[in-house]
Enzyme design. Structure first.
Site, PDB file in Angstrom:
ATOM      1  CD  GLU A 111     -17.263 -34.964   0.199  1.00 51.73           C
ATOM      2  OE1 GLU A 111     -16.111 -34.986  -0.283  1.00 51.73           O
ATOM      3  OE2 GLU A 111     -18.303 -34.983  -0.480  1.00 51.73           O
ATOM      4  CB  ALA A 120     -11.798 -31.467   6.390  1.00 55.67           C
ATOM      5  CG  ASP A 162      -3.507 -38.473   4.908  1.00 57.87           C
ATOM      6  OD1 ASP A 162      -4.300 -39.399   5.152  1.00 57.87           O
ATOM      7  OD2 ASP A 162      -3.835 -37.272   4.928  1.00 57.87           O
ATOM      8  CE  LYS A 171      -6.458 -36.480   3.190  1.00 61.48           C
ATOM      9  NZ  LYS A 171      -6.146 -35.128   3.715  1.00 61.48           N
ATOM     10  N   GLY A 214      -8.476 -29.807  10.445  1.00 61.08           N
ATOM     11  CA  GLY A 214      -9.007 -29.214  11.665  1.00 61.08           C
ATOM     12  C   GLY A 214     -10.191 -30.000  12.185  1.00 61.08           C
TER      13      GLY A 214
END
Length: 814
Positions: free
Chosen positions: A606, A611, A678, A682, A796
């Site tokens: 996931e 994130a 990136d 995704k 984060g």
């Protein structure tokens, strides 16, 4: 009348014998007592080893015999006062010399027959019982020493003699009725045939001796004293949470002991069952513990099964052939061939087609069994009607036992489902018509895992244990470990889940602890670990073969992503924060998904997109419920969103990017984010999860970065961005003049995907996207005009770690 038996560990040395004496003294105060003792712990094996060495012409047997003699003499000196030692020392020395003479004869003849074996092994119990009798006499616990060979009559099947119960019962009753002693002490294991020649009752025969005495005198109860507090739900050496069994029926006890439970010798139950005499299994070293009582009808314990047991070193013999179908007598001939060669069959299973029959035997007898069976079917084998016997070694039998299994639907399914989810392959299955036992043949390397899995499934109502191996201890990895430590109590209380980190690694070190690492000081433990080897780390995980294992990749390393298949193939779940595997060529991605399905191991990733946002989970739920994704629009880079939300041309673009890196939002090399690579990865992962076979080269990437910025080192990159500040300022001003914002957007529709910088007007969902947030708009057959929206923090360390943690918990549901 009571009968007490004490095993080898209970009488291993002087200190233990004193504990036994206290137990016997207390029991004798309540009634007449017969005590049966084994040899001092380890002596029987040592005697067997001496005889074997002598037969092999190895003179070192003399040293072993000398050590045995000295051990018995030392025990006498520790137990008896000096004034009482002389006579006992003389008798023991005389018998030790007799053993030495026998071994000398074996050495000269080079032969160690079963008859001689029985004679030599009998000395272990004879010596221990005489020493204990002398000690009791010296401590005012008067007893009558009984030579079991004078009262227990057997046939002449040496090493496994069959008892003549009619004669034996008469002789024991006469002995007891004629004795005035309150305590009778007898050696276990030994007996004699009609001619008075020493025989033995089989290894573990001291239990049997106690049962023989108990049944003959109609004892009130028989107590088997050992080094454990009763029978357990599983072998405590394999299962740390094994529980004591308070009550168990005769039949259940026989089944468990037959299938490897070492607490009680299997033939022990039969004589007592016929007389309905209860048997207690007690702990010499914790006499206050309740123990286990074996009786005709045991109270149900609320579980479907009573216990789990296993037998190791099993060989599976498979006889197959087309001519077996419908022809009577094949099974008869197979078993006759095995019986004629004294090969005991432990398990039998036959296919309903009659095309094949499998039997389980002791692995040591496998070669003899093959020769016997191939000889018996030599004509059929030569004619091609039957295949030569196939022998598989390295196997074990695992068995579920319980009277409560009768007509209880779902027990087999629960058993096989639990093992299947943990990658335990089952080679053969057998269930008795009594429905008291379900047995499965598995690889010996899987026994510990299988026993723990089944114990968890049938007995661990409190929690499920998850064994986690983490690789990567950087920013995200450190946060993950802190979260696991923080939530441990909550998970166990509310989800009945115990998450143990049993392995931890970074690029330099790796450390393992099967009981779980102490997460409060994981840095110190890892620092003291062994040098890191990725393949070594994987090999250790596979070798440990722990149940409910999860491998967690919190790196961005291609080599780590390359080992996922090795783990999935062993039914070890994989949780990947690392995007490399799922963004690799489609064939690789598909292989990992297929391995996950084939070996029933979770493969969760996931955090590859957004994130901790439930983006991949949402796609999966839509597809499972029958929906179809038509279009996706997304801002998938928390880094780029942070950068464009904070860049207003008052500070340089390079400074804002450096702020993002300092906040931990970027990859170690920020160019991976700023180049759009990136984001392309995704959207490709999302498209693949939606059912599209996309490759990276199929995605159009419209880069906003000057090519010169993408050269050299990371510091070169920052320096070049400073020089290219007019370019970035122009991008910002072009959007600002239109009243729009810059967003790096990913788009998928109709099998095509594209990523690039766009001007977003105030009416768009992306306009009010602040900080490091990500957003995905799903347009599906059900969500056509108004999309389903998933929005939230997309970067984060803290939120990424929480997403990984959530995937670990999902893996526990497999």
């Amino acid at each position: 009348m009571f009968v007490l038996k004490f095993g080898g560990t209970s009488v291993a040395h002087a200190e233990n014998i004193k504990k036994v004496t206290a137990i016997v003294r207390a029991k004798a105060a309540t009634g007449k007592t017969i005590v049966v003792v084994s040899a001092l712990g380890g002596v029987t094996d040592a005697l067997l080893r001496c005889g074997t060495l002598a037969a092999q012409g190895d003179a070192t047997y003399k040293e072993s015999l000398q050590a045995l003699t000295q051990r018995h003499l030392d025990t006498i000196r520790e137990l008896l006062p000096l004034t009482a030692q002389s006579g006992v020392l003389s008798r023991i020395m005389q018998q030790c010399h007799e053993v030495e003479d026998l071994c000398n004869g074996i050495f000269l003849l080079g032969e160690f027959s079963d008859r001689t074996k029985d004679k030599i092994l009998s000395f272990g119990e004879l010596l221990s019982s005489q020493i204990i009798a002398a000690f009791w006499a010296a401590t005012e616990l008067p007893c009558q020493w009984v030579d079991s060979r004078e009262v227990i009559r057997t046939d002449s099947q040496f090493t496994r003699a069959v008892v003549d119960f009619k004669t034996t019962n008469e002789q024991i009753k006469q002995l007891v009725s004629n004795s005035q002693a309150q305590v009778l002490l007898a050696p276990g294991f030994v007996a004699a045939n009609e001619a008075g020649v020493t025989t033995t009752l089989g290894r573990g025969g001291s239990d049997y001796t106690a049962a023989i005495f108990g049944a003959a005198v109609d004892a009130e109860e028989v107590e088997i004293w050992t080094d454990v507090s009763g029978m357990m739900t599983a072998d405590p050496r394999l299962v740390s949470n094994a529980k004591p069994i308070a009550q168990i029926s005769y039949q259940e006890a026989m089944e468990l002991s037959h299938f490897g439970a070492k607490v009680i010798y299997p033939p022990t139950i039969q004589p007592l069952l016929q007389k309905n005499i209860p048997v207690w299994v007690k702990n010499t070293f914790a006499p206050q513990d309740y123990g286990t009582v074996i009786k005709a009808e045991a109270e149900q314990n609320g579980n479907t099964i009573r216990g789990i047991s296993s037998i190791n070193k099993i060989a599976l013999l498979s006889l197959e052939g087309s001519s077996m179908v419908g022809i009577p007598g094949f099974s008869k001939r197979l078993f006759e061939a095995l019986a004629a060669n004294s090969i005991n069959v432990i398990l039998i299973t036959q296919a309903s087609s009659e095309h094949s029959i499998c039997v389980g035997v002791d692995e040591l007898l496998a070669s003899r069994a093959k020769a016997a069976v191939d000889n018996a079917f030599s004509y059929e084998i030569e004619m091609g009607k039957v295949n030569p016997l196939v022998v598989e070694n390295g196997l074990s039998i695992i068995a579920l036992v319980g009277d409560n299994m009768k007509s209880h639907a779902g027990t087999s399914g629960k058993m096989f489902g639990a093992m299947g989810r943990n990658g335990v392959n089952i080679r053969a299955i057998a269930q008795g018509s009594s429905e008291r036992n379900i047995s499965a043949v598995i690889a010996s390397s899987d026994v510990k895992k299988a026993v723990n899995v089944l114990h968890e499934a049938f007995f661990e109502t409190t929690y499920k244990q998850l064994n986690v191996y983490i690789i990567g201890t950087g920013n995200v990895g450190g946060k993950l470990l802190a979260q696991i430590q923080q939530q441990a109590g909550y998970l166990q209380q509310h989800l009945r889940l115990q998450v143990r980190v049993v392995g931890l690694a970074n690029s330099r070190k790796m450390v393992f602890n099967d009981n779980g690492l102490e997460l409060g000081n994981w840095q110190e433990q890892l620092g003291n670990g062994e040098p890191m080897s990725l393949q070594g780390y994987v090999d250790i995980i596979r070798q440990k073969n722990l149940r409910n294992s999860v491998f967690v990749d919190v790196t961005a390393n291609a080599d780590v992503a390359g080992v996922y298949d090795q783990l999935l193939e062993r039914s070890i779940s994989v949780v990947a924060c690392n995007k490399i595997a799922c963004s690799s060529p489609y064939v690789r991605y598909r292989k990992l998904k297929d391995l996950s399905r084939e070996y029933n191991a979770a493969f969760h990733f996931e955090t590859n997109v957004g994130a901790s946002l439930p983006i991949i989970g949402t796609i999966n739920d839509l597809l499972r419920s029958g929906d179809e994704v038509q279009k996706m629009q997304a801002v998938l880079s928390g880094t780029l969103n942070f950068v464009f939300n904070n860049y207003d041309a008052t500070r340089s673009f390079a400074q804002v990017v450096r702020d993002a890196q300092n906040e931990g939002y970027t990859e170690p090399d920020p160019r991976l984010d700023l180049s759009g690579t990136d984001v392309a990865r995704k959207i490709m992962i999302l498209a693949r999860e939606a059912g599209e076979q996309l490759e990276m080269e199929d995605i159009t990437n419209v880069s906003f970065m000057p090519e010169s910025c993408m050269q050299g080192s990371v510091e070169d990159f920052y320096a070049e961005m400073e020089r290219q500040e007019p370019h970035f300022k122009a991008l910002y001003e072009a959007a600002s003049k239109e009243g729009k914002k810059l967003k790096f957007v990913a788009h998928y529709q109709g099998g095509k995907a594209k990523v690039g910088l766009q001007h977003i007007d105030p009416a768009h969902d992306f306009f009010h996207l602040y900080g490091k947030d990500n957003i995905v708009l799903f347009y599906t057959n059900r969500y056509t005009d108004q999309p389903m929206v998933v929005k939230g923090a997309g970067a984060g360390a803290e939120v990424t770690a929480s997403g990984v943690f959530a995937d670990i918990i999902r893996a526990a549901r497999i």
